[in-house]
Design a protein around this motif. Structure first.
Motif, PDB file in Angstrom:
ATOM      1  N   ILE A   1      -5.839  11.100  -1.792  1.00 45.73           N
ATOM      2  CA  ILE A   1      -4.946   9.954  -1.959  1.00 45.73           C
ATOM      3  C   ILE A   1      -3.603  10.513  -2.427  1.00 45.73           C
ATOM      4  N   GLY A   2      -2.593  10.432  -1.571  1.00 44.92           N
ATOM      5  CA  GLY A   2      -1.317  11.095  -1.824  1.00 44.92           C
ATOM      6  C   GLY A   2      -0.431  10.412  -2.841  1.00 44.92           C
ATOM      7  N   GLN A   3       0.734  11.015  -3.049  1.00 44.14           N
ATOM      8  CA  GLN A   3       1.711  10.522  -4.014  1.00 44.14           C
ATOM      9  C   GLN A   3       2.219   9.142  -3.623  1.00 44.14           C
ATOM     10  N   ASN A   4       2.377   8.268  -4.608  1.00 37.98           N
ATOM     11  CA  ASN A   4       2.927   6.914  -4.437  1.00 37.98           C
ATOM     12  C   ASN A   4       2.062   6.007  -3.564  1.00 37.98           C
ATOM     13  N   VAL A   5       0.785   6.307  -3.433  1.00 34.29           N
ATOM     14  CA  VAL A   5      -0.112   5.440  -2.653  1.00 34.29           C
ATOM     15  C   VAL A   5      -0.568   4.283  -3.531  1.00 34.29           C
ATOM     16  N   MET A   6      -0.635   3.090  -2.948  1.00 36.67           N
ATOM     17  CA  MET A   6      -1.146   1.908  -3.628  1.00 36.67           C
ATOM     18  C   MET A   6      -2.315   1.382  -2.811  1.00 36.67           C
ATOM     19  N   ILE A   7      -3.455   1.161  -3.463  1.00 37.47           N
ATOM     20  CA  ILE A   7      -4.645   0.655  -2.786  1.00 37.47           C
ATOM     21  C   ILE A   7      -5.176  -0.545  -3.553  1.00 37.47           C
ATOM     22  N   GLY A   8      -5.311  -1.679  -2.849  1.00 43.11           N
ATOM     23  CA  GLY A   8      -5.978  -2.820  -3.451  1.00 43.11           C
ATOM     24  C   GLY A   8      -5.078  -4.015  -3.661  1.00 43.11           C
ATOM     25  N   PRO A   9      -5.730  -5.019  -4.279  1.00 47.17           N
ATOM     26  CA  PRO A   9      -7.091  -5.026  -4.810  1.00 47.17           C
ATOM     27  C   PRO A   9      -8.139  -5.190  -3.706  1.00 47.17           C
TER      28      PRO A   9
ATOM     29  N   GLU B   1       4.138 -19.270  -0.587  1.00 48.44           N
ATOM     30  CA  GLU B   1       2.922 -18.550  -0.989  1.00 48.44           C
ATOM     31  C   GLU B   1       1.939 -18.507   0.184  1.00 48.44           C
ATOM     32  N   ARG B   2       1.504 -17.301   0.567  1.00 47.20           N
ATOM     33  CA  ARG B   2       0.601 -17.180   1.721  1.00 47.20           C
ATOM     34  C   ARG B   2      -0.582 -16.266   1.425  1.00 47.20           C
ATOM     35  N   LYS B   3      -0.959 -16.114   0.165  1.00 43.09           N
ATOM     36  CA  LYS B   3      -2.060 -15.209  -0.175  1.00 43.09           C
ATOM     37  C   LYS B   3      -3.389 -15.657   0.407  1.00 43.09           C
ATOM     38  N   ASP B   4      -3.516 -16.925   0.759  1.00 47.14           N
ATOM     39  CA  ASP B   4      -4.757 -17.399   1.395  1.00 47.14           C
ATOM     40  C   ASP B   4      -4.711 -17.218   2.915  1.00 47.14           C
ATOM     41  N   GLU B   5      -3.644 -16.597   3.418  1.00 41.35           N
ATOM     42  CA  GLU B   5      -3.495 -16.389   4.861  1.00 41.35           C
ATOM     43  C   GLU B   5      -3.553 -14.912   5.249  1.00 41.35           C
ATOM     44  N   PHE B   6      -3.968 -14.031   4.316  1.00 41.27           N
ATOM     45  CA  PHE B   6      -4.074 -12.613   4.648  1.00 41.27           C
ATOM     46  C   PHE B   6      -5.008 -12.435   5.838  1.00 41.27           C
ATOM     47  N   ARG B   7      -4.600 -11.602   6.776  1.00 39.46           N
ATOM     48  CA  ARG B   7      -5.435 -11.305   7.940  1.00 39.46           C
ATOM     49  C   ARG B   7      -6.036  -9.920   7.801  1.00 39.46           C
ATOM     50  N   PRO B   8      -7.314  -9.781   8.117  1.00 37.64           N
ATOM     51  CA  PRO B   8      -7.964  -8.484   7.947  1.00 37.64           C
ATOM     52  C   PRO B   8      -7.514  -7.465   8.999  1.00 37.64           C
ATOM     53  N   THR B   9      -7.484  -6.214   8.572  1.00 37.50           N
ATOM     54  CA  THR B   9      -7.187  -5.097   9.466  1.00 37.50           C
ATOM     55  C   THR B   9      -8.256  -4.044   9.231  1.00 37.50           C
TER      56      THR B   9
ATOM     57  N   TYR C   1      -3.113  -2.894   1.422  1.00 37.00           N
ATOM     58  CA  TYR C   1      -3.209  -4.195   0.777  1.00 37.00           C
ATOM     59  C   TYR C   1      -4.582  -4.819   0.987  1.00 37.00           C
ATOM     60  N   LYS C   2      -4.865  -5.835   0.200  1.00 35.21           N
ATOM     61  CA  LYS C   2      -6.102  -6.595   0.375  1.00 35.21           C
ATOM     62  C   LYS C   2      -6.188  -7.063   1.828  1.00 35.21           C
ATOM     63  N   GLY C   3      -7.351  -6.853   2.430  1.00 30.14           N
ATOM     64  CA  GLY C   3      -7.549  -7.191   3.841  1.00 30.14           C
ATOM     65  C   GLY C   3      -7.646  -5.965   4.716  1.00 30.14           C
ATOM     66  N   VAL C   4      -7.144  -4.823   4.232  1.00 29.19           N
ATOM     67  CA  VAL C   4      -7.257  -3.574   4.981  1.00 29.19           C
ATOM     68  C   VAL C   4      -8.575  -2.907   4.616  1.00 29.19           C
ATOM     69  N   GLU C   5      -9.262  -2.370   5.614  1.00 33.51           N
ATOM     70  CA  GLU C   5     -10.516  -1.653   5.398  1.00 33.51           C
ATOM     71  C   GLU C   5     -10.493  -0.377   6.224  1.00 33.51           C
ATOM     72  N   LEU C   6     -10.729   0.761   5.554  1.00 31.37           N
ATOM     73  CA  LEU C   6     -10.794   2.047   6.245  1.00 31.37           C
ATOM     74  C   LEU C   6     -12.230   2.533   6.274  1.00 31.37           C
ATOM     75  N   GLU C   7     -12.744   2.846   7.458  1.00 30.54           N
ATOM     76  CA  GLU C   7     -14.055   3.469   7.568  1.00 30.54           C
ATOM     77  C   GLU C   7     -13.919   4.963   7.287  1.00 30.54           C
ATOM     78  N   ASP C   8     -14.984   5.720   7.435  1.00 30.56           N
ATOM     79  CA  ASP C   8     -14.988   7.149   7.140  1.00 30.56           C
ATOM     80  C   ASP C   8     -14.023   7.920   8.044  1.00 30.56           C
TER      81      ASP C   8
END
Length: 195
Positions: A43-51, A96-104, A68-75
Motif C-alpha cells: 500500500i503506497g504513499q498517500n493511499v486512502m482505503i475505505g471505509p 448528498e449522494r452517499k446512498d447512490e454509491f455504485r460498486p466497482t 472509496y466505499k464501493g470499490v472491491e479488489l480481488e487478489d
C-alpha cells in the motif's frame, strides 16, 4: 513462518481494520474502518482505503490512489500511481449522494495503469490491462487491453500481462487462449495451466 504486517509510523490504520500477514503500508496512508486488506500487499504513499473496502491478497496499490466505499479488489490487482476510482456518477458539492454509491469490482489479476480513471458501476474483468491515462466508462472483459478516452478494447493480454498476437499464445508462458462468441477471451485449460 509468516511475517506480520508493517505499518509506517506516519500511516493511520483505524480500529476495525484487518491487515494480512506480510502486507506493507507506507507513508501517510490511511485505512478507514471496516476495510480488509489481504496478505502480502503493498500500500503506497498517500493511499486512502475505505471505509468498508475489501482488498485481496498480493495486491499492489501505488502512490496517491483512493479506494472509496464501493470499490472491491480481488487478489493480485495492480493499481498504478494516481489512478482514480469514482463512486457517484453525477456528483454535486451541495447534493448528498452517499446512498447512490455504485460498486466497482476489479477482478483477479487486473492491472490499472497510472492516471487511469475508472468510472463507478463498472466491473474490470480478470487479468485485463487498462492503459495509463485511459478512462473506463463501461464493463471490461477478462484479458482485454483497454486504452483511450473513453477506453476501448485495442487487443488482448495474457495472465502474464503480455500482449497477444493473432496466435493467442502468450510469448512469456506459452499459455494458449481462444476467442468465444467474438468478444470473450478464455484460457485454453490444460493440466499444467489450471489455476
Amino acid at each position: 513462518m509468516t511475517k506480520p504486517p508493517f505499518v509506517h509510523e506516519s500511516a493511520y490504520v483505524d480500529d476495525g481494520v484487518e491487515v494480512g500477514a506480510g502486507t506493507k503500508i507506507w507513508h501517510f496512508a490511511h485505512i478507514l474502518p471496516g476495510s480488509r486488506i489481504g496478505a502480502n500487499c503493498s500500500i503506497g504513499q498517500n493511499v486512502m482505503i475505505g471505509p468498508d473496502v475489501p482488498v485481496g491478497d498480493n495486491c499492489k496499490i501505488q502512490n496517491n490512489v483512493a479506494l472509496y466505499k464501493g470499490v472491491e479488489l480481488e487478489d493480485g490487482v495492480f493499481c498504478g500511481p494516481s489512478c482514480v476510482f469514482t463512486n457517484v456518477l453525477n456528483p454535486r458539492a451541495e447534493v448528498e449522494r452517499k446512498d447512490e454509491f455504485r460498486p466497482t469490482r476489479v477482478r483477479r489479476g487486473a492491472t490499472i495503469g497510472a492516471n487511469a480513471t475508472i468510472v463507478c458501476g463498472n466491473e474490470l474483468g480478470r487479468y485485463c490491462l487498462i492503459a495509463a491515462g485511459a478512462v473506463v466508462t463501461k464493463p471490461v472483459p477478462a484479458f482485454a487491453l483497454m486504452a483511450g478516452v473513453p477506453a476501448r478494447r485495442i487487443g488482448w493480454v495474457s495472465r502474464a500481462g503480455e500482449i497477444l498476437d493473432e496466435t493467442l499464445i502468450c510469448p512469456r508462458t506459452g499459455e494458449k487462449y481462444r476467442v468465444v462468441d467474438g468478444s470473450t477471451l478464455v484460457l485454453v485449460e490444460t493440466d499444467e495451466h489450471r489455476n
